[in-house]
Design a protein around this motif. Structure first.
Motif, mmCIF file in Angstrom:
data_model
loop_
_atom_site.group_PDB
_atom_site.id
_atom_site.type_symbol
_atom_site.label_atom_id
_atom_site.label_comp_id
_atom_site.label_asym_id
_atom_site.label_seq_id
_atom_site.Cartn_x
_atom_site.Cartn_y
_atom_site.Cartn_z
ATOM 1 N N LYS A 1 -4.493 1.782 4.778
ATOM 2 C CA LYS A 1 -5.789 1.688 4.043
ATOM 3 C C LYS A 1 -5.798 1.126 2.535
ATOM 4 O O LYS A 1 -6.464 0.460 2.002
ATOM 5 C CB LYS A 1 -6.835 2.955 3.890
ATOM 6 C CG LYS A 1 -7.143 3.521 5.345
ATOM 7 C CD LYS A 1 -7.907 4.636 5.180
ATOM 8 C CE LYS A 1 -8.438 5.043 6.404
ATOM 9 N NZ LYS A 1 -9.108 6.413 6.483
ATOM 10 N N ASP A 2 -4.745 1.703 1.949
ATOM 11 C CA ASP A 2 -4.232 1.198 0.535
ATOM 12 C C ASP A 2 -4.118 -0.237 0.506
ATOM 13 O O ASP A 2 -4.514 -1.039 -0.221
ATOM 14 C CB ASP A 2 -3.361 2.278 -0.213
ATOM 15 C CG ASP A 2 -3.031 1.576 -1.571
ATOM 16 O OD1 ASP A 2 -4.201 1.415 -2.262
ATOM 17 O OD2 ASP A 2 -1.997 1.656 -1.847
ATOM 18 N N ALA B 1 1.486 5.673 0.034
ATOM 19 C CA ALA B 1 0.804 7.103 -0.029
ATOM 20 C C ALA B 1 1.903 8.129 -0.705
ATOM 21 O O ALA B 1 2.981 7.924 -0.697
ATOM 22 C CB ALA B 1 0.768 7.410 1.434
ATOM 23 N N ASN C 1 -7.219 -2.423 1.329
ATOM 24 C CA ASN C 1 -7.970 -2.623 0.303
ATOM 25 C C ASN C 1 -7.455 -3.536 -0.537
ATOM 26 O O ASN C 1 -8.273 -4.258 -1.317
ATOM 27 C CB ASN C 1 -8.364 -1.102 -0.257
ATOM 28 C CG ASN C 1 -9.367 -0.266 0.951
ATOM 29 O OD1 ASN C 1 -10.045 -0.681 1.711
ATOM 30 N ND2 ASN C 1 -9.140 0.793 0.685
ATOM 31 N N LYS C 2 -6.284 -3.364 -0.905
ATOM 32 C CA LYS C 2 -5.635 -4.378 -2.137
ATOM 33 C C LYS C 2 -5.636 -5.694 -1.519
ATOM 34 O O LYS C 2 -5.729 -6.713 -2.344
ATOM 35 C CB LYS C 2 -4.176 -3.860 -2.550
ATOM 36 C CG LYS C 2 -4.054 -2.432 -3.071
ATOM 37 C CD LYS C 2 -2.494 -2.087 -3.497
ATOM 38 C CE LYS C 2 -2.560 -0.953 -4.197
ATOM 39 N NZ LYS C 2 -1.112 -0.599 -4.387
ATOM 40 N N GLY D 1 0.841 -1.107 -0.145
ATOM 41 C CA GLY D 1 -0.114 0.089 0.093
ATOM 42 C C GLY D 1 1.014 1.245 0.082
ATOM 43 O O GLY D 1 1.964 1.256 0.832
#
Length: 115
Positions: A89-90, A48, A93-94, A46
């Motif tokens: 969060k990324d 950012a 979600n992935k 993930g």
């Protein structure tokens, strides 16, 4: 006494369908064990701010590590905290999407007749 000799209402054809379905379910269960092992070995990243922060988790969402670019340290604690949260969060979600896709592949076509 109607229905005598018919057991639970399954004809011979239904019994074969049911047996086939149980066989398929057993294959899915074995595949699920293998999938769990694969997910544990997998690394999902993930990110950012174009990779300034990276959070790496396994396919079953177990945290592995966090990579923080030296440039990110100059942004201050509040921004850094926000970036780590976005990367987490990324990664979540992935990993969730990956797990869902793999489970759908595994269970695709599983139909239990008469149920």
């Amino acid at each position: 006494m109607t229905g005598k000799g018919q057991g639970f209402g399954f004809g011979l054809g239904k019994m074969k369908e049911l047996a086939d379905a149980f066989k398929k379910a057993q294959q899915v269960q074995e595949g699920a064990k293998q999938l769990q092992e694969e997910l544990e070995q997998m690394e999902i990243i993930g990110e950012a701010n174009n990779g300034l922060i990276k959070v790496i988790v396994s396919g079953n969402q177990e945290p592995r590590r966090v990579e923080i670019s030296p440039d990110a340290l100059n942004k201050g604690a509040e921004v850094l905290s926000s970036l780590v949260t976005v990367a987490m969060k990324d990664a979540y979600n992935k990993s969730t999407a990956t797990m869902r896709e793999r489970m759908e592949d595994l269970t695709g076509g599983l139909e239990l007749p008469g149920l």
